[in-house]
Scaffold this motif. Structure first.
Motif, mmCIF file in Angstrom:
data_model
loop_
_atom_site.group_PDB
_atom_site.id
_atom_site.type_symbol
_atom_site.label_atom_id
_atom_site.label_comp_id
_atom_site.label_asym_id
_atom_site.label_seq_id
_atom_site.Cartn_x
_atom_site.Cartn_y
_atom_site.Cartn_z
ATOM 1 N N ALA A 1115 45.283 2.318 59.617
ATOM 2 C CA ALA A 1115 44.091 1.657 59.082
ATOM 3 C C ALA A 1115 43.161 2.660 58.421
ATOM 4 C CB ALA A 1115 43.362 0.921 60.207
ATOM 5 N N ILE A 1116 43.024 3.852 59.012
ATOM 6 C CA ILE A 1116 42.143 4.865 58.409
ATOM 7 C C ILE A 1116 42.693 5.300 57.051
ATOM 8 C CG2 ILE A 1116 41.297 7.216 58.671
ATOM 9 C CD1 ILE A 1116 41.234 6.750 61.693
ATOM 10 N N VAL A 1117 43.985 5.556 56.985
ATOM 11 C CA VAL A 1117 44.578 5.962 55.701
ATOM 12 C C VAL A 1117 44.460 4.831 54.683
ATOM 13 C CG1 VAL A 1117 46.711 6.669 54.570
ATOM 14 C CG2 VAL A 1117 46.140 7.590 56.813
ATOM 15 N N ALA A 1118 44.627 3.589 55.133
ATOM 16 C CA ALA A 1118 44.483 2.460 54.213
ATOM 17 C C ALA A 1118 43.080 2.414 53.631
ATOM 18 C CB ALA A 1118 44.811 1.159 54.934
ATOM 19 N N LEU A 1119 42.069 2.586 54.455
ATOM 20 C CA LEU A 1119 40.690 2.599 53.944
ATOM 21 C C LEU A 1119 40.468 3.774 52.992
ATOM 22 C CD1 LEU A 1119 38.621 1.659 57.130
ATOM 23 C CD2 LEU A 1119 38.790 0.355 55.011
ATOM 24 N N ALA A 1120 41.027 4.936 53.336
ATOM 25 C CA ALA A 1120 40.850 6.107 52.483
ATOM 26 C C ALA A 1120 41.420 5.869 51.090
ATOM 27 C CB ALA A 1120 41.501 7.328 53.134
ATOM 28 N N THR A 1126 35.406 6.012 45.353
ATOM 29 C CA THR A 1126 34.472 4.907 45.059
ATOM 30 C C THR A 1126 33.043 5.227 45.449
ATOM 31 O OG1 THR A 1126 34.971 3.877 47.188
ATOM 32 C CG2 THR A 1126 36.294 3.192 45.297
ATOM 33 N N GLU A 1127 32.836 6.287 46.261
ATOM 34 C CA GLU A 1127 31.497 6.684 46.723
ATOM 35 C C GLU A 1127 30.795 5.527 47.431
ATOM 36 O OE1 GLU A 1127 30.628 9.833 46.202
ATOM 37 O OE2 GLU A 1127 32.321 10.328 44.897
ATOM 38 N N MET A 1163 33.975 9.674 49.499
ATOM 39 C CA MET A 1163 32.855 10.372 48.860
ATOM 40 C C MET A 1163 33.392 11.592 48.121
ATOM 41 S SD MET A 1163 30.720 8.212 49.882
ATOM 42 C CE MET A 1163 29.250 8.929 49.165
ATOM 43 N N TRP A 1164 34.237 11.330 47.146
ATOM 44 C CA TRP A 1164 34.967 12.384 46.432
ATOM 45 C C TRP A 1164 34.029 13.365 45.739
ATOM 46 C CZ3 TRP A 1164 40.009 13.563 46.613
ATOM 47 C CH2 TRP A 1164 40.559 14.361 45.618
ATOM 48 N N GLY A 1165 32.975 12.885 45.195
ATOM 49 C CA GLY A 1165 32.084 13.750 44.439
ATOM 50 C C GLY A 1165 31.306 14.724 45.278
ATOM 51 N N GLY A 1220 41.732 20.755 49.895
ATOM 52 C CA GLY A 1220 43.029 20.885 49.243
ATOM 53 C C GLY A 1220 43.343 19.719 48.329
ATOM 54 N N LEU A 1221 42.988 18.503 48.751
ATOM 55 C CA LEU A 1221 43.225 17.332 47.909
ATOM 56 C C LEU A 1221 42.298 17.319 46.702
ATOM 57 C CD1 LEU A 1221 43.648 14.604 50.681
ATOM 58 C CD2 LEU A 1221 45.443 15.665 49.329
#
Length: 1727
Positions: A1115-1120, A1126-1127, A1163-1165, A1220-1221
């Motif tokens: 579920a965590i990976v699915a949300l990620a 998308t921030e 929160m990629w940015g 790393g990602l």
């Protein structure tokens, strides 16, 4: 019936074949379209805008017309055999509203007798007839078509009942409202206004009892089209003269009553003889050959008969094509008659003889002599047709047949014959003016018989007449007929006009020949002829003009007669000089021959081109294709901002290449070379390849050629003439083959998948091909690739360190060590696949081999004795099952087929009889490359029917990867079969391993990636929490993780944009995650599903609770993945990090790591490569607790401290994975340093090994965290570091990985999971041999997250938490952003500095940095430009628009980097960076001067021994231009040093240095030409040698001087200065003027020339003085004596002093130099 016709908008013609019930259309490439037709179509005829279909007459219609349903259906294209469509869909062929429907309805009154097929995929349309302004359907079946034209819209029909022929004009009209009302409703669909085709009758002729047997078009003698009807019954050829009216939008045709004539004829055919290559509009200039009733062949041009042809007296003596021979007894008698003419093409026609023989005869179109050919072309275009045809009648119509061509006739005899005809015209003009009562025909004959030419003429000329295997002899036609029709007898005006036009036309040829250095002999011959013609016409200025150019050709000229004409001859050199001095607007167009300025003329083409180039270069504005001077110029496609760029494009458009530039006089070529030199540094990027070749930029040309999608049709045609743009010895556009082993066949002698050593005894480890010229260039002498190969090799026994004399206990120790080393060996293939990714280019005709997976060891202390694992202690086959799978995947990932794809046949060929893990791994590898699309459903079924676990896993994942994101329905059905929970209730029970179900779930996610398909998301959501059905419960976590990852892939990056059940979906996912923040009091239910989906649907619950230990990771990976980048603050707040002691106890530490990764992906940015950012991820309670480890922990329990440390370690590891990602493949320096510091920090916590810079890291973690957790976190951080540095081969990271690999082995901490991580990290660091890296697109990040999933396997067969096959999905995230620079001259990869510019982002501004190729470029989303910089290579800029798109794949046509290859060109005078890394050898000037001084000293001393560098060695070091190297070798030749002219040797060396140092090799010819011309002049003046020097070289020198003045004056600008040294041109000027001062008789000769018009003529000395005088006149621009005399008379020289006379003469003679004016004033005043 068949014909060629243009259909649709396609430029090429189609071959249309009418069959019994269909029309078959072929194009040039072999594509076929079959159109069903009713049986009523009897014939087809081509028109310019389509195909005319003629239906049979009503009485001829079949009684039973059977129409198949395909005729009336929407898909009428024949599919009986494979055919490709021609740019259209088969659904757009015929609509059901076809005109053929009227046949079924019985509406024959509405059925048109003619139809038009405009496009193969459209319906035929009715043909209308215009009658009194109205359009009616053409349904007159009596009007049978007998001829149409595919070039002009004309049709000829014959009505048998009326016995009349009709000529029709076809028109395309738009229907009016009334006409639309009249249109049939079945024909015109609603809302579509079709264009209508109508025919208008413009002529009809009655009285013919039979249709004309042949109709064709020809051209009248005044270039008017005519239509010819061969009426065989009446034995005549009827010709209609077309009257054409051109309006703004249309062309109208008409025939007047008095515009027809008849010629007696038995047969006739159109031929191209008199004016080959000339077109009248769209039609070629066609003549008519007629077979007259008296059995003679006559050539007509309109009404004018030009000549007569007769068969040879004995055909057996003729030479035949194809070696046809007659036997001796086959003699052709003289009474053999010609009975017909047929199959005329251009100037060839078949002649049918009465005895049945057919001879193919070629009517000679052009002479062999290029001079005669040019003259005839100029006369054809410069005269009106009546004059030119009369000239041809004189040329071809003489009674003496011996002048006709034979195979062995020489070129000289052609010119002699042509000259004699021209002089005969002059003689006729003289006879007529003297009123001689001699007929034209007799005077011509008498003239030839009594001439010296007739006595010396032994071989007939070969430029006229008809020749073939049966050469036709030409006899004169009745001269009185042809001549009388041309002019009244005795009218001398006609011949005067003919001679004047001939002089003008031939003078244009003369001016054009002066611009060609290679045709000096032709120029001399033409000058002699023109001078004689001018003398007959009394053109004194023309005579003077020719004598000035070649004074040594004219003896005893004496004093000229008084001029009968005041015309001044056009002077091309004067016009060019005026352009250079004053610009285009000030140049007098009268200096250009009229033929050069004539629109549509092809004669004197070289002069036209030079005029157009100079016009554009000096400011002329082009209007369409025309210039203000009247010259038409074709300009190649491309942008331009300067006059020089416009000129270069014009040179390309006119196919004027370097070979043509080299043949120009030096002075004429200098401005063009100036334009090329100025544009060479930075030409526009949208030019055709031919333009770059012309500039000497073969690097840009080769790059342009490999991007065909950017080229237009015109550009592609221009690129076909690349050889013409370059000199033959400088064209480097051969296919560049980069030396490497990439094309070596791999394993060709081995059996398919045979696990055997190679034939030479060495072990095949799968990495032999990794070394090529590119990797060697990148790593140089560095051995890191060898080291990585050693580290990743699993095909050799590994070394075991033991004692020399082992005991029994040592053997047990050996087995223990060997078992631990086997854990490492089995993990190596995963990393080797990344290391060798897409690095072997193989042919698909070869079998493929897989390297061995060797688990044995060797004992170095015992002579490398081999030790195998004891099978009694370990299950070796079980140990190797999945490693063999990974080994085959690694072997398959190497593939990069040369053909760009893998064939189905090759895959099936390599399929084993019994399924095994090896072939399963190959299927997965091929699928990851996208090659499994070639398999069909039956192939896939056969694989699945084998019921082999690893094969099914590899095939499912491979298919999903190949069809990723396509939602292919057939593939989705195949995948859902392997998910029993989704089977309908009627489906039989299937017992499938959980491993297969996990792979199927992951495959579904890949197949539906990014689609947000609601039903698929519901299914995957339910699968995350599905309860175990009795299978292996230990693998349930892996199943849930697969379902979660798959759900995230389906909704990848969509966030809240997904439609439907978003809220319910999120609530269910957070239920799966668990945690205090969830609203547990609510009970969430899944969205109701259908009954078939509810079967077997069980929740993994105990009462109302989920087993979050199983469901949370998925579920965590699915949300990620769903909320990637998308921030979303909402999701971030719900997916929190535990911040209290209770929460830390509630959430597992490894789940905290997943939460950190998920939060950062959302929160990629905010992800930033700094220690502060990593520490900000740690909650305050954890941070405080960890920092307190340095002090005594009194207020915390040990379990609490352990929870804090575990949380801290996992949070830091999760933050490092996020880094790393975020920076995957970017080689970001900050991220690399930070990750390296944390890796060393974790390493020191377990065992101090190195000092780290940061002192604020918490200490003592190992006391509270277990060793296994620290090891996993350490290796995950190192793996993230390799992801950031992917493909870079970073040395510091490599050392760290080597240390970790050796440490684990030595310390006994060997674990399969950690070893797999190290192996994968090594592969990532050298991804694809250092030629690939990772992308940061959403899809790539998802693939990397799957690969980096932080749950490592415990053993080779451990698939409990994460299927090991998923670790290979990193392939989907790779990009080939590798770029290498290739020297276009040598074809070798070279070093080159690149300036890379990336766009501004939120973390940094727009940045430019330097990279040395070969290197890896930044991602496409941030890359703005790449520029080749540095002083050694020509600059080149590639500007890009940053786009969120993946990198260009191999073979994509719009790839600006040509699949990773950037062609560059080294400047002359610079060494490559391989030969000269620091630039010490590029001191060219010093080196050249040193060599020159050594050469001179050796030449003076005669010493040729000793160690020295020769001039040719030095030049070849700095330049690859063959001309410079060859000239340098000439200078080194021993015979060169023995020459007496030392000054010339020194000059050659200096010029060579100039050309090499300034990278202008083409100027070597210019310097030498000007220097040698001046030396010849000096030799003639100073040494009185008889050197025949013309004055054209003086005119060329004047232009060179004018160019220097224009360059210095700013009219021509160039940052590099003028292309030749101004000092050199100035010295030549001074030298020439000094020669004039040294000439003793020049003043007297000049006086005699001005006063008496006399040239020196006393023997050889007079010839020499004449040459010097001609130089003087040309250099100072002195006009002819008559012009000077008029000017002097105007100023009344005798009454004016010499000093006052010069300014007045300057006003009247502005082009004459002041020195000559002073001399004129002095001489005339003194006289």
């Amino acid at each position: 019936m068949a014909c060629w016709c243009h259909l649709g908008d396609v430029g090429e013609a189609f071959l249309c074949v009418l069959q019994a019930d269909s029309l078959t259309v072929y194009n040039a490439s072999g594509e076929v379209v079959t159109i069903p037709l009713p049986q009523s179509i009897s014939s087809i005829w081509p028109l310019p805008f389509g195909l005319l279909l003629e239906q049979a007459a009503e009485g001829d219609l079949p009684h039973n017309i059977h129409f198949s349903s395909s005729i009336l259906s929407s898909g009428a294209c024949d599919t009986s055999h494979p055919r490709r469509e021609i740019g259209h869909s088969p659904q757009s062929n015929f609509s059901c509203m076809s005109p053929f429907v009227n046949v079924l309805k019985g509406d024959t009154a509405l059925l048109s007798s003619h139809l038009i097929l405009k496009d193969p995929m459209e319906d035929p349309q009715f043909v209308y007839v215009e009658d009194r302004g109205k359009l009616t359907i053409m349904n007159d079946y009596n009007e049978r078509t007998i001829w149409t034209s595919d070039q002009v819209p004309l049709m000829v029909s014959y009505n048998k009942g009326k016995a009349q022929h009709s000529l029709w004009v076809a028109e395309v009209v738009n229907p009016t409202a009334d006409e639309e009302t009249y249109s049939l409703p079945d024909v015109n669909p609603v809302g579509v206004r079709l264009k209508q085709f109508s025919f208008h009758r413009i002529w009809q002729g009655k009285g013919a009892h039979a249709a004309a047997c042949k109709v064709f078009m020809a051209i009248d003698d005044d270039t008017t089209p005519i239509v010819c009807f061969l009426l065989q019954g009446q034995k005549k050829l009827l010709s209609l003269r077309l009257q054409i009216y051109e309006t703004n939008s249309d062309v109208l045709f008409d025939v007047k009553p008095d515009m027809s004539w008849s010629i007696p004829a038995v047969s006739a055919a159109p031929v191209v003889v008199t004016r080959p290559g000339v077109k009248v509009g769209l039609l070629p200039h066609t003549d008519v050959i007629v077979l007259a009733p008296e059995n003679t062949l006559l050539l007509y041009s309109g009404k004018l008969c030009l000549c007569r042809y007769l068969l040879p007296s004995c055909l057996s003596s003729c030479r035949h094509l194809h070696n046809m021979e007659f036997s001796a007894n086959v003699a052709v008698s003289h009474d053999v008659k010609t009975v017909g003419l047929a199959d005329a093409v251009e100037g060839r026609v078949n002649i049918v003889i009465s005895n049945g023989q057919i001879f193919r005869c070629a009517l000679r179109q052009s002479p062999s002599s290029s001079l005669v050919k040019d003259c005839m072309e100029a006369m054809a275009e410069g005269m009106i047709s009546s004059l030119y045809n009369h000239f041809l009648a004189l040329l071809w119509g003489d009674n003496d047949a011996t002048y006709l061509s034979k195979a062995d006739s020489g070129v000289d005899s052609e010119w002699v014959w042509f000259s004699s005809i021209m002089l005969q015209m002059c003689r006729r003009s003289t006879y007529i003016s003297e009123k001689l009562p001699v007929s034209t025909c007799q005077s011509s004959w008498d003239f030839l018989v009594n001439s010296q030419f007739h006595q010396n003429y032994s071989k007939p000329s070969s430029f006229t007449g008809a020749s073939s295997q049966d050469e036709l002899e030409s006899q004169a036609v009745d001269c009185s007929r042809s001549v009388t029709e041309a002019k009244p007898t005795g009218d001398n005006k006609f011949y005067s006009e003919l001679l004047v036009k001939s002089l003008d036309s031939l003078h244009a040829v003369y001016e054009s020949l002066k611009l060609d250095n290679l045709r000096k002999m032709d120029l001399e011959l033409l000058a002699v002829l023109l001078c004689k013609i001018a003398k007959f016409l009394g053109e004194e200025c023309y005579i003077d003009y020719y004598v000035r150019d070649f004074p040594y050709l004219f003896n005893n000229l004496g004093t000229h007669d008084s001029s009968l004409s005041g015309r001044s001859p056009p002077n091309m050199f004067r016009w060019l000089e005026n352009c250079l001095q004053h610009g285009f607007s000030s140049a007098d167009t009268n200096d250009l021959p009229p033929l050069v300025r004539k629109e549509g003329s092809f004669a004197a083409s070289r002069a036209k081109k030079i005029v157009s180039f100079y016009s554009l270069l000096f400011g002329a504005q082009q209007i369409g294709e025309n210039l203000p001077c009247g010259v038409c110029c074709n300009v190649a496609m491309g942008s331009y901002s300067t006059a020089e760029e416009h000129t270069v494009l014009a040179m390309v458009g006119e196919n004027f290449g370097l070979q043509q530039v080299d043949s120009l006089p030096p002075g004429v070529s200098l401005p063009l070379r100036h334009a090329l030199d100025k544009c060479r540094a930075s030409p526009p990027i949208d030019w055709p390849a031919a333009a770059y070749v012309l500039l000497g930029r073969e690097d840009l040309a080769l790059t342009r050629i490999e991007q065909p999608c950017k080229m237009s049709v015109h550009e592609a045609q221009a690129n076909e003439n690349l050889i013409e743009m370059s000199t033959p010895y400088m064209l480097h556009l051969h296919p560049v083959t980069i030396p490497s082993v990439s094309f070596d066949s791999f394993g060709s002698e081995n059996a398919k998948f045979e696990d055997a050593d190679s034939t030479d005894g060495s072990v095949t480890d799968g990495m032999e091909h990794i070394f090529n010229s590119c990797t060697q260039l990148r790593y140089g002498r560095d051995l890191r690739l060898n080291e990585v190969r050693r580290l990743l090799s699993s095909a050799r026994p590994v070394a075991i360190q033991t004692s020399v004399n082992p005991s029994a206990s040592d053997q047990d120790l050996q087995q223990a060590q060997l078992w631990q080393l086997a854990q490492r060996t089995t993990a190596l293939p995963i990393g080797r696949g990344a290391f060798t990714l897409a690095t072997i280019y193989t042919l698909l005709t070869e079998a493929f081999t897989v390297p061995k997976l060797v688990l044995a060891g060797r004992l170095p202390a015992q002579q490398n004795a081999t030790v195998n694992l004891d099978p009694n202690m370990r299950n070796i086959q079980e140990l190797k099952s999945w490693p063999e799978f990974h080994n085959a995947v690694a072997a398959g990932l190497r593939l990069a087929p040369l053909q760009g794809n893998v064939s189905r046949t090759w895959i099936i060929y390599n399929k084993p009889k019994e399924p095994n893990a090896v072939h399963a791994g190959l299927l997965l590898a091929l699928g990851l490359h996208g090659y499994l699309r070639v398999l069909n459903i039956s192939d896939i079924y056969k694989y699945f029917s084998q019921d082999h676990e690893s094969t099914t896993v590899g095939l499912m994942m491979g298919l999903a990867a190949s069809y990723r994101g396509t939602m292919h329905p057939a593939i989705s059905k195949l995948l859902y079969v392997h998910i029993p929970a989704r089977h309908p209730s009627s489906f039989p029970e299937l017992e499938l391993p959980t491993l297969l179900q996990s792979a199927a779930l992951m495959s579904v996610g890949l197949l539906f990636e990014g689609s947000a398909h609601p039903q698929t998301m519901q299914i995957l959501l339910s699968e995350i929490g599905r309860r175990s059905g009795g299978d292996n419960v230990l693998e349930r976590e892996g199943y849930a993780v697969s379902a979660g990852i798959s759900l995230g892939l389906v909704a990848l990056g969509r966030g809240l944009d997904m439609l439907g059940f978003v809220e319910t979906l999120l609530d269910r996912l957070f239920d799966y995650i668990g945690g205090k923040e969830l609203h547990n009091e609510r009970s969430y239910l899944l969205t109701p599903l259908t009954e078939e989906h509810n079967r077997g649907f069980g929740q993994m619950m105990d009462t109302a609770a989920f087993n979050v230990d199983v469901t949370a990771p998925g579920a965590i990976v699915a949300l990620a993945l769903m909320f990637l980048k998308t921030e979303s603050e909402v999701i971030l707040s719900r997916l929190s990090i535990p911040c209290t002691q209770f929460d830390l106890q509630y959430v597992r530490p490894d789940f905290i790591m997943l939460r950190v990764i998920a939060r950062n992906m959302i929160m990629w940015g905010r992800v930033h490569p700094s220690q502060n950012w990593i520490e900000s991820q740690v909650p305050e309670i954890v941070k405080i607790g960890v920092e307190g480890l340095r002090e005594d922990v009194g207020n915390l329990m040990e379990t609490d401290v352990e929870a804090l440390v575990q949380a801290y370690v996992n949070i830091v590891a999760g933050a490092c994975i996020s880094l790393g990602l975020k920076f995957a493949g970017t080689m970001d320096g900050n991220a690399q340093e930070l990750l390296y510091e944390y890796a060393v920090y974790f390493l020191n916590e377990m065992k101090p090994v190195a000092a780290i810079g940061g002192s604020n890291f918490p200490k003592g973690l190992a006391n509270y965290a277990d060793r296994g957790t620290l090891e996993i976190c350490l290796h995950l951080i190192v793996l993230s570091l390799s992801v950031v540095m992917a493909g870079s081969g970073h040395l510091q990271t490599l050392r760290l990985l080597k240390f970790l690999r050796g440490r684990n082995s030595a310390d006994g901490h060997s674990n399969y999971g950690t070893q797999m991580t190290i192996s994968l990290a090594l592969g990532f660091l050298f991804l694809g041999g250092g030629m690939r890296t990772f992308s940061t697109s959403n899809s790539s990040i998802a693939a990397l997250l799957i690969t980096l999933y932080p749950s490592l396997p415990a053993g080779p067969n451990d698939n409990r938490c994460h299927l090991q096959a998923f670790r290979h999905l990193y392939v989907l995230a790779t990009e080939a952003r590798w770029i290498q620079t290739v020297d276009v001259d040598t074809g070798l990869p070279v070093y080159a500095p690149l300036e890379v510019t990336i766009k501004e982002s939120e973390n940094y501004s727009e940045t430019s940095f330097c990279e040395i190729t070969p290197c890896i470029l930044p991602e496409r989303s941030i890359l703005k430009s790449v520029r080749v910089c540095g002083p050694r290579y020509w600059p080149q800029v590639i500007n890009l628009v940053p786009e969120e798109k993946p990198w260009w794949t191999h073979g994509v046509k719009n790839d600006p980097f040509s699949s990773g290859t950037l062609y560059i060109k080294r400047k002359v005078g610079a060494c490559s960076y391989v030969d000269d890394p620091i630039g010490c050898q590029s001191l060219l000037s010093r080196a050249m001067h040193k060599v020159f001084s050594m050469t001179n000293s050796r030449a003076s001393s005669g010493d040729t021994a000793g160690n020295y560098i020769s001039i040719d060695q030095l030049v070849s070091t700095f330049s690859s231009v063959p001309s410079l190297i060859a000239f340098a070798e000439l200078c080194r030749d021993p015979s060169w040093n023995s020459r007496p002219d030392v000054d010339f040797q020194e000059f050659c060396l200096q010029v060579l240095f100039e050309c090499v140092s300034k990278d202008r090799p083409a100027l070597l010819q210019v310097y030498l030409s000007l220097y040698t011309a001046m030396e010849l002049m000096a030799d003639l003046v100073m040494n009185n040698r008889d050197v025949l020097c013309d004055s054209v070289s003086v005119s060329s020198l004047k232009l060179a001087l004018a160019y220097i003045q224009a360059s210095l004056g700013g009219k021509l600008t160039n940052a590099r200065g003028s292309v030749v040294q101004s000092i050199f041109i100035g010295s030549l000027r001074k030298r020439l003027e000094d020669l004039f001062q040294c000439s003793r008789h020049l003043s007297d000769d000049f006086y005699g020339y001005l006063k008496l018009g006399r040239w020196p003529n006393d023997g050889s000395d007079g010839k020499r003085r004449s040459i010097i005088l001609s130089w003087y006149l040309q250099w100072f621009g002195v006009p002819s004596p008559s012009v000077v005399e008029k000017a002097v008379k105007k100023v009344n020289a005798k009454s004016v002093s010499s000093s006052s006379l010069v300014p007045l003469l300057r006003l009247l003679l502005p082009s004459t130099h002041i020195s000559a004016l002073s001399e004129i004033g002095r001489l005339l005043c003194s006289s």
